[in-house]
Design a protein around this motif. Structure first.
Motif, mmCIF file in Angstrom:
data_model
loop_
_atom_site.group_PDB
_atom_site.id
_atom_site.type_symbol
_atom_site.label_atom_id
_atom_site.label_comp_id
_atom_site.label_asym_id
_atom_site.label_seq_id
_atom_site.Cartn_x
_atom_site.Cartn_y
_atom_site.Cartn_z
ATOM 1 N N PRO A 156 0.826 -1.215 0.000
ATOM 2 C CA PRO A 156 0.000 0.000 0.000
ATOM 3 C C PRO A 156 0.855 1.256 0.000
ATOM 4 O O PRO A 156 2.028 1.239 0.390
ATOM 5 C CB PRO A 156 -0.816 -0.131 1.291
ATOM 6 N N ILE A 157 0.247 2.356 -0.436
ATOM 7 C CA ILE A 157 0.928 3.639 -0.414
ATOM 8 C C ILE A 157 1.288 3.987 1.029
ATOM 9 O O ILE A 157 0.466 3.892 1.933
ATOM 10 C CB ILE A 157 0.045 4.734 -1.018
ATOM 11 N N GLY A 158 2.522 4.404 1.240
ATOM 12 C CA GLY A 158 2.996 4.710 2.589
ATOM 13 C C GLY A 158 3.867 3.630 3.182
ATOM 14 O O GLY A 158 4.294 3.747 4.334
ATOM 15 N N SER A 159 4.136 2.566 2.399
ATOM 16 C CA SER A 159 5.048 1.525 2.881
ATOM 17 C C SER A 159 6.466 2.089 2.946
ATOM 18 O O SER A 159 6.769 3.147 2.393
ATOM 19 C CB SER A 159 5.000 0.309 1.952
ATOM 20 N N TRP A 160 7.352 1.337 3.603
ATOM 21 C CA TRP A 160 8.714 1.843 3.802
ATOM 22 C C TRP A 160 9.434 2.048 2.478
ATOM 23 O O TRP A 160 10.301 2.919 2.379
ATOM 24 C CB TRP A 160 9.499 0.889 4.704
ATOM 25 N N VAL A 161 9.091 1.276 1.430
ATOM 26 C CA VAL A 161 9.764 1.448 0.141
ATOM 27 C C VAL A 161 9.458 2.816 -0.454
ATOM 28 O O VAL A 161 10.278 3.367 -1.206
ATOM 29 C CB VAL A 161 9.355 0.336 -0.845
ATOM 30 N N ASP A 162 8.291 3.382 -0.128
ATOM 31 C CA ASP A 162 7.951 4.711 -0.644
ATOM 32 C C ASP A 162 8.834 5.781 -0.022
ATOM 33 O O ASP A 162 9.265 6.719 -0.698
ATOM 34 C CB ASP A 162 6.480 5.022 -0.370
ATOM 35 N N LEU A 222 11.851 5.253 1.521
ATOM 36 C CA LEU A 222 13.283 5.008 1.353
ATOM 37 C C LEU A 222 13.738 4.989 -0.100
ATOM 38 O O LEU A 222 14.905 5.261 -0.378
ATOM 39 C CB LEU A 222 13.673 3.690 2.025
ATOM 40 N N ILE A 223 12.833 4.687 -1.035
ATOM 41 C CA ILE A 223 13.268 4.518 -2.427
ATOM 42 C C ILE A 223 12.422 5.344 -3.392
ATOM 43 O O ILE A 223 12.943 6.219 -4.097
ATOM 44 C CB ILE A 223 13.238 3.023 -2.821
ATOM 45 N N VAL A 224 11.116 5.087 -3.443
ATOM 46 C CA VAL A 224 10.282 5.687 -4.487
ATOM 47 C C VAL A 224 10.318 7.211 -4.423
ATOM 48 O O VAL A 224 10.461 7.891 -5.446
ATOM 49 C CB VAL A 224 8.833 5.167 -4.377
ATOM 50 N N LEU A 225 10.185 7.787 -3.223
ATOM 51 C CA LEU A 225 10.199 9.242 -3.081
ATOM 52 C C LEU A 225 11.484 9.846 -3.626
ATOM 53 O O LEU A 225 11.471 10.860 -4.334
ATOM 54 C CB LEU A 225 10.014 9.619 -1.609
ATOM 55 N N TRP A 226 12.614 9.209 -3.335
ATOM 56 C CA TRP A 226 13.901 9.752 -3.755
ATOM 57 C C TRP A 226 14.180 9.484 -5.222
ATOM 58 O O TRP A 226 14.940 10.225 -5.863
ATOM 59 C CB TRP A 226 15.004 9.191 -2.870
ATOM 60 N N VAL A 227 13.587 8.438 -5.776
ATOM 61 C CA VAL A 227 13.677 8.231 -7.227
ATOM 62 C C VAL A 227 12.984 9.376 -7.953
ATOM 63 O O VAL A 227 13.525 9.953 -8.908
ATOM 64 C CB VAL A 227 13.049 6.871 -7.609
#
Length: 312
Positions: free
Chosen positions: A262-268, A270-275
């Motif tokens: 879901p939106i708001g997971s740690w991957v968002d 740590l990774i997706v936001l900075w991509v």
């Protein structure tokens, strides 16, 4: 006459090329093998001592709802033992009590009717935001009973077994004796089953590879943008479209992650936001270089209109 490249440089390039090919092949084989070995349910612990007249129940996990914290399990009576003349049709009405369920906790198998499999939904504990390292556990006590002449529910001797396959998940079923009840037919062990569900290694490898590819995109964009800013490459306006395509491809790639975190997971965070931030930064750098060194346009106001010839 051009000089021949240094043999040592050529050797390093060949080694780097073959090393890259071998690394890609190893990653590919790892994902394929992990997918082939994943999904099977592993069993551990005690599921009851074997007895000639015991009821045998087979538990088959069928689905894991990570977002809803639910685990679906099919319960099938494979052998009704001494309570049936043909092993599948009970001679008397039997009931099955299941704890920690989302819904009815009692399953009934009527006398003289084939005991059909029943699916129950167990409530689990876990956090889908920790994808792909999320973990879900649930503990359930499963007890078959019969009703005696006094109307009392009496546990009957039974065994449990777990089997099945859930693609994308690694599930472990552990049985433990939680209590012993004395009945007229002898002591009966009450068995509790703990299910633990984690993402399969193939799912984790798939997610890591996809996230790695997402990280590569802003690295390429920033490299190209700063190369143009420093004047080492000429400005190509078509690069704006390429960078924009990278930016708009990020969200579809993120939604393609297995398991749909879901939106708001740690991957968002740590990774997706900075991509996305890296891609936007590369776009800004390229626009700055384009405004500084790009060809200037000719304003319409700078063009003097030609005088029309006068007519007498």
């Amino acid at each position: 006459m051009s000089e021949r490249p240094d043999p040592r440089v050529r050797r390093r390039r060949v080694v780097a090329l073959f090393g890259s090919i071998i690394a890609v092949v190893l990653v590919y084989l790892t994902v394929v093998i992990a997918y082939g070995l994943s999904g099977d349910v592993d069993t551990a612990g005690s599921t009851g001592d074997a007895g000639p007249g015991d009821v045998i129940l087979e538990l088959t996990p069928t689905d894991v709802d990570a977002a809803g914290n639910r685990l679906s399990v099919r319960i099938e009576p494979t052998d009704l033992g001494s309570y049936s003349s043909d092993r599948i049709t009970p001679d008397e009405t039997l009931h099955l009590f299941v704890t920690n369920t989302d819904g009815p906790r009692t399953i009934e198998w009527a006398a003289d009717e084939v005991a059909a499999p029943a699916t129950t939904v167990l409530v689990t504990d876990g956090y889908v935001e920790q994808w792909p390292f999320d973990r879900y556990t649930t503990e359930s006590v499963i007890v078959p009973v019969r009703v005696d002449a006094d109307g009392e529910a009496v546990p009957i001797s039974y065994q449990l077994s777990a089997d099945g396959r859930v693609p994308g998940w690694a599930i472990t079923a552990r049985g433990d004796v939680v209590n012993t009840v004395d009945t007229a037919d002898g002591p009966v062990d009450l068995i509790g089953v703990t299910f633990t569900a984690t993402r399969a290694p193939s799912t984790i490898a798939f997610g890591i590879v996809l996230l790695t590819l997402m990280v590569v995109m802003p690295v390429l964009v920033l490299t190209a943008a700063f190369t143009v800013l420093r004047g080492k490459r000429k400005i190509e306006v078509t690069m704006l479209g390429w960078i924009g395509a990278m930016l708009f491809a990020t969200i579809p790639l993120r939604n393609f992650l297995p398991g749909s975190p879901p939106i708001g997971s740690w991957v968002d965070y740590l990774i997706v936001l900075w991509v996305i931030a890296g891609l936007v930064a590369g776009l800004v750098v390229f626009v700055v270089a384009w405004l500084r060194d790009g060809p200037a346009g000719v304003a319409a106001a700078d063009v003097e209109p030609s005088e029309s010839p006068s007519t007498d």
